[in-house]
Motif scaffolding. Structure first.
Motif, PDB file in Angstrom:
ATOM      1  N   GLN A 240       0.821  -1.206   0.000  1.00 24.84           N
ATOM      2  CA  GLN A 240       0.000   0.000   0.000  1.00 24.84           C
ATOM      3  C   GLN A 240       0.855   1.255   0.000  1.00 24.84           C
ATOM      4  OE1 GLN A 240      -0.963   0.720   4.634  1.00 24.84           O
ATOM      5  NE2 GLN A 240      -1.687  -1.283   3.903  1.00 24.84           N
ATOM      6  N   LEU A 241       0.157   2.378  -0.139  1.00 32.10           N
ATOM      7  CA  LEU A 241       0.828   3.676   0.034  1.00 32.10           C
ATOM      8  C   LEU A 241      -0.140   4.659   0.675  1.00 32.10           C
ATOM      9  CD1 LEU A 241      -0.212   5.970  -2.248  1.00 32.10           C
ATOM     10  CD2 LEU A 241       1.050   4.465  -3.792  1.00 32.10           C
ATOM     11  N   HIS A 242       0.431   5.720   1.249  1.00 29.10           N
ATOM     12  CA  HIS A 242      -0.349   6.799   1.854  1.00 29.10           C
ATOM     13  C   HIS A 242       0.070   8.120   1.209  1.00 29.10           C
ATOM     14  CE1 HIS A 242      -1.131   3.725   4.845  1.00 29.10           C
ATOM     15  NE2 HIS A 242       0.163   3.653   5.110  1.00 29.10           N
ATOM     16  N   HIS A 243      -0.906   8.938   0.902  1.00 24.18           N
ATOM     17  CA  HIS A 243      -0.598  10.234   0.270  1.00 24.18           C
ATOM     18  C   HIS A 243      -0.206  11.303   1.289  1.00 24.18           C
ATOM     19  CE1 HIS A 243      -1.716   9.044  -3.749  1.00 24.18           C
ATOM     20  NE2 HIS A 243      -2.919   8.639  -3.348  1.00 24.18           N
ATOM     21  N   HIS A 244      -0.687  11.177   2.517  1.00 28.07           N
ATOM     22  CA  HIS A 244      -0.598  12.311   3.438  1.00 28.07           C
ATOM     23  C   HIS A 244       0.226  12.045   4.694  1.00 28.07           C
ATOM     24  CE1 HIS A 244      -3.645  14.362   1.066  1.00 28.07           C
ATOM     25  NE2 HIS A 244      -4.376  13.265   1.111  1.00 28.07           N
ATOM     26  N   ARG A 245       0.816  10.871   4.817  1.00 24.83           N
ATOM     27  CA  ARG A 245       1.582  10.609   6.034  1.00 24.83           C
ATOM     28  C   ARG A 245       2.817   9.775   5.746  1.00 24.83           C
ATOM     29  NH1 ARG A 245      -2.922   6.688   7.529  1.00 24.83           N
ATOM     30  NH2 ARG A 245      -2.029   4.593   7.507  1.00 24.83           N
ATOM     31  N   SER A 246       3.819   9.974   6.572  1.00 22.55           N
ATOM     32  CA  SER A 246       4.993   9.093   6.613  1.00 22.55           C
ATOM     33  C   SER A 246       4.875   8.230   7.862  1.00 22.55           C
ATOM     34  CB  SER A 246       6.285   9.914   6.655  1.00 22.55           C
ATOM     35  OG  SER A 246       6.316  10.720   7.830  1.00 22.55           O
ATOM     36  N   GLU A 247       5.679   7.151   7.907  1.00 24.11           N
ATOM     37  CA  GLU A 247       5.596   6.233   9.037  1.00 24.11           C
ATOM     38  C   GLU A 247       6.985   5.793   9.482  1.00 24.11           C
ATOM     39  OE1 GLU A 247       1.287   4.197   7.862  1.00 24.11           O
ATOM     40  OE2 GLU A 247       3.153   3.120   7.413  1.00 24.11           O
ATOM     41  N   HIS A 248       7.192   5.796  10.810  1.00 27.50           N
ATOM     42  CA  HIS A 248       8.387   5.211  11.411  1.00 27.50           C
ATOM     43  C   HIS A 248       7.972   3.898  12.065  1.00 27.50           C
ATOM     44  CE1 HIS A 248      11.033   8.853  11.265  1.00 27.50           C
ATOM     45  NE2 HIS A 248       9.855   9.437  11.173  1.00 27.50           N
ATOM     46  N   TRP A 249       8.687   2.819  11.794  1.00 23.95           N
ATOM     47  CA  TRP A 249       8.395   1.521  12.401  1.00 23.95           C
ATOM     48  C   TRP A 249       9.549   1.117  13.311  1.00 23.95           C
ATOM     49  CZ3 TRP A 249       7.027  -1.181   7.114  1.00 23.95           C
ATOM     50  CH2 TRP A 249       5.758  -0.758   6.699  1.00 23.95           C
ATOM     51  N   ILE A 250       9.243   0.803  14.569  1.00 24.49           N
ATOM     52  CA  ILE A 250      10.228   0.279  15.514  1.00 24.49           C
ATOM     53  C   ILE A 250       9.772  -1.106  15.929  1.00 24.49           C
ATOM     54  CG2 ILE A 250      11.428   0.608  17.707  1.00 24.49           C
ATOM     55  CD1 ILE A 250       9.571   3.558  16.477  1.00 24.49           C
ATOM     56  N   VAL A 251      10.576  -2.124  15.642  1.00 17.34           N
ATOM     57  CA  VAL A 251      10.218  -3.497  15.984  1.00 17.34           C
ATOM     58  C   VAL A 251      10.560  -3.744  17.450  1.00 17.34           C
ATOM     59  CG1 VAL A 251      10.645  -5.940  15.521  1.00 17.34           C
ATOM     60  CG2 VAL A 251      10.542  -4.300  13.627  1.00 17.34           C
ATOM     61  N   VAL A 252       9.590  -4.181  18.228  1.00 21.64           N
ATOM     62  CA  VAL A 252       9.825  -4.451  19.652  1.00 21.64           C
ATOM     63  C   VAL A 252       9.755  -5.940  19.977  1.00 21.64           C
ATOM     64  CG1 VAL A 252       9.036  -2.174  20.397  1.00 21.64           C
ATOM     65  CG2 VAL A 252       7.379  -4.030  20.214  1.00 21.64           C
ATOM     66  N   LYS A 253       9.193  -6.748  19.063  1.00 17.09           N
ATOM     67  CA  LYS A 253       9.145  -8.198  19.276  1.00 17.09           C
ATOM     68  C   LYS A 253       9.093  -8.886  17.922  1.00 17.09           C
ATOM     69  CE  LYS A 253       6.338 -11.875  21.346  1.00 17.09           C
ATOM     70  NZ  LYS A 253       5.070 -12.191  22.055  1.00 17.09           N
ATOM     71  N   GLY A 254       9.905  -9.928  17.760  1.00 19.33           N
ATOM     72  CA  GLY A 254       9.920 -10.662  16.505  1.00 19.33           C
ATOM     73  C   GLY A 254      10.819 -10.011  15.474  1.00 19.33           C
ATOM     74  N   ALA A 255      10.642 -10.429  14.223  1.00 16.93           N
ATOM     75  CA  ALA A 255      11.407  -9.860  13.109  1.00 16.93           C
ATOM     76  C   ALA A 255      10.445  -9.563  11.973  1.00 16.93           C
ATOM     77  CB  ALA A 255      12.500 -10.818  12.652  1.00 16.93           C
ATOM     78  N   ALA A 256      10.576  -8.367  11.398  1.00 15.98           N
ATOM     79  CA  ALA A 256       9.685  -7.938  10.324  1.00 15.98           C
ATOM     80  C   ALA A 256      10.395  -8.025   8.980  1.00 15.98           C
ATOM     81  CB  ALA A 256       9.234  -6.504  10.567  1.00 15.98           C
ATOM     82  N   LYS A 257       9.646  -8.499   7.998  1.00 18.76           N
ATOM     83  CA  LYS A 257      10.110  -8.386   6.614  1.00 18.76           C
ATOM     84  C   LYS A 257       9.448  -7.144   6.036  1.00 18.76           C
ATOM     85  CE  LYS A 257      10.241 -10.744   2.138  1.00 18.76           C
ATOM     86  NZ  LYS A 257       9.805 -11.939   1.364  1.00 18.76           N
TER      87      LYS A 257
END
Length: 457
Positions: A379-396
């Motif tokens: 997906q994409l968003h036109h009006h926002r940016s996002e910061h992701w911090i992983v606190v459990k597990g591993a994200a692809k």
């Protein structure tokens, strides 16, 4: 034999516990290890195999239905989840299920609401099986023997005996207290909203008594069917008019959990009639219901007959016996477009859930939980940016054409307008703190390019 579960209701009288996108049938209430829907599903399994169960609901609840069945450990045929384009009350919903069943031939069908609490299920199942012979001629409704005058239920008046049941003399709407007392003294039964019939007998009665529904469901397009179908209950459309209706009495503990007043019958109280769950303190107080979060202590002093329901983002306080009016509060909140009617702070998705931790004018902080093997849409968003911090597990993580892993304690950043995806390839839940920044942070700012759950426009 087949079964139909009606799972499309909103349960507005149990707000703020029940909300539009996560209503009462999917809640796991205090001291319950399964949701009310899950209990209903497992009740049907005592009558038939899972591939003989049909669930009528709406698009918002489809993946709640499937995920809650999966949580019970069953693999369910997604084609047996029948999606109403728009809710039109119980008669169109039931006939929708009946028409689907008839594609495989005529059969006997039991219909259950998804929000009934039933304590003695074995008694119910045995009564249903014994009553099957009546379906050759009659539409069966099940009437619960009242143990007190109740103004929140409809009533059924039995007449002449018919094997294990009785001919129905008449149906009565929800009465006032004195009328309910009179009904109870004269052998009336509570209308449980559970039914049983042969599909061909039911179709004949729909054709005779509700031509609008009968003709509408001969159309080929599902959207046109529901657009043209009247909004009508099975009681008003068929049961109150038909001469082929029988009632089978049920002497069981039953509730449709239609309001918070029903909690007084479902949960044990202390010596003063108070219901509480978290070690709350009540001094010189009687007959109160305290339903609060586990991390909050509440004290009541010198008050009686209060219902207090405290969620993180909402608080309901009302007098006992007034909780039917919670629906009026919901109507007022809807008219002011208050999103607390629709959403909890935790919102469930087919891939997991997210919880809003904090929000301001230009930021929102969420905790995102992704189930093992699941992934969000690309997906994409036109009006926002996002910061992701992983606190459990591993994200692809996928951003545009780049794929990489982000592990616990690591973070990444997604610019507005960039196509992206978050995925949990592991065997444990993935938990991510997401910080959204932008001038518009609502959920409709999502353009889905690819989605495992068919949600792309």
């Amino acid at each position: 034999m087949k079964t139909i579960i009606l799972a499309g209701g909103n349960g507005t009288r149990l707000w703020p516990l029940s909300r539009t996108y996560y209503p009462k049938q999917f809640l796991k209430l205090k001291n319950m290890d399964r949701s009310i829907f899950q209990m209903s599903f497992e009740r049907c399994l005592k009558l038939t195999d899972s591939d003989q169960i049909y669930i009528v609901t709406n698009a918002n609840y489809k993946f709640l239905v499937l995920s809650q069945i999966e949580e019970l450990g069953y693999k369910f045929n997604e084609n047996n989840v029948l999606i109403e384009p728009v809710g039109k009350n119980t008669l169109p919903a039931i006939y929708f299920g009946v028409k689907e069943i008839q594609k495989q031939g005529e059969d006997k069908v039991a219909v259950f609401p998804s929000d009934n609490l039933i304590k003695d299920e074995l008694t119910l199942i045995n009564i249903i099986k014994k009553g099957l012979s009546l379906t050759s001629e009659y539409l069966i409704t099940f009437g619960v023997k009242p143990y007190k005058p109740h103004t929140g239920y409809g009533y059924i008046k039995p007449s002449d005996p018919l094997g294990d049941g009785y001919k129905v003399s008449e149906f009565k709407e929800k009465p006032d207290y004195d009328t309910a007392l009179s009904y109870m003294e004269n052998g009336y039964l509570w209308n449980s909203g559970m039914f049983m019939f042969r599909t061909d007998v039911f179709t004949e009665e729909v054709k005779e008594h509700c031509q609008e529904v009968y003709q509408t469901f001969n159309l080929k397009d599902i959207n046109e069917m529901f657009e043209k179908a009247p909004s009508i209950s099975i009681d008003y459309g068929i049961m109150e008019k038909s001469q082929r209706v029988a009632v089978i009495p049920l002497d069981i503990k039953w509730s449709d959990l239609g309001s918070f007043d029903a909690f007084y019958d479902e949960y044990p109280s202390d010596e003063y009639g108070n219901i509480k769950f978290n070690g709350d303190i009540l001094l010189e107080s009687n007959n109160n219901l305290l339903y609060t979060g586990k991390d909050k202590s509440v004290a009541l002093i010198g008050v009686n007959d209060l219902i207090v329901v405290d969620e993180k983002d909402t608080l309901l306080i009302c007098k006992k016996n007034y909780s039917q009016k919670v629906k009026d509060v919901v109507d007022k909140l809807k008219s002011s477009k208050n999103q607390r009617v629709d959403f909890h702070l935790t919102t469930y998705r087919p891939w997991g859930s997210y919880t809003i931790l904090e929000e301001g004018l230009f930021y929102k902080i969420k905790r995102i939980t992704v189930l093992p093997g699941k992934k969000l849409s690309y997906q994409l968003h036109h009006h926002r940016s996002e910061h992701w911090i992983v606190v459990k597990g591993a994200a692809k993580v996928t951003i545009e054409d780049e794929e990489y892993f982000v592990r616990s304690g690591e973070s990444t950043y997604v610019q507005s307008g960039y196509k992206h995806r978050l995925e949990n390839p592991g065997r444990v839940q993935l938990e991510v703190i997401e910080v959204q920044l932008g001038e518009y942070l609502e959920e409709d700012d999502i353009v889905r390019i690819e989605d495992d759950f068919g949600r792309c426009m």
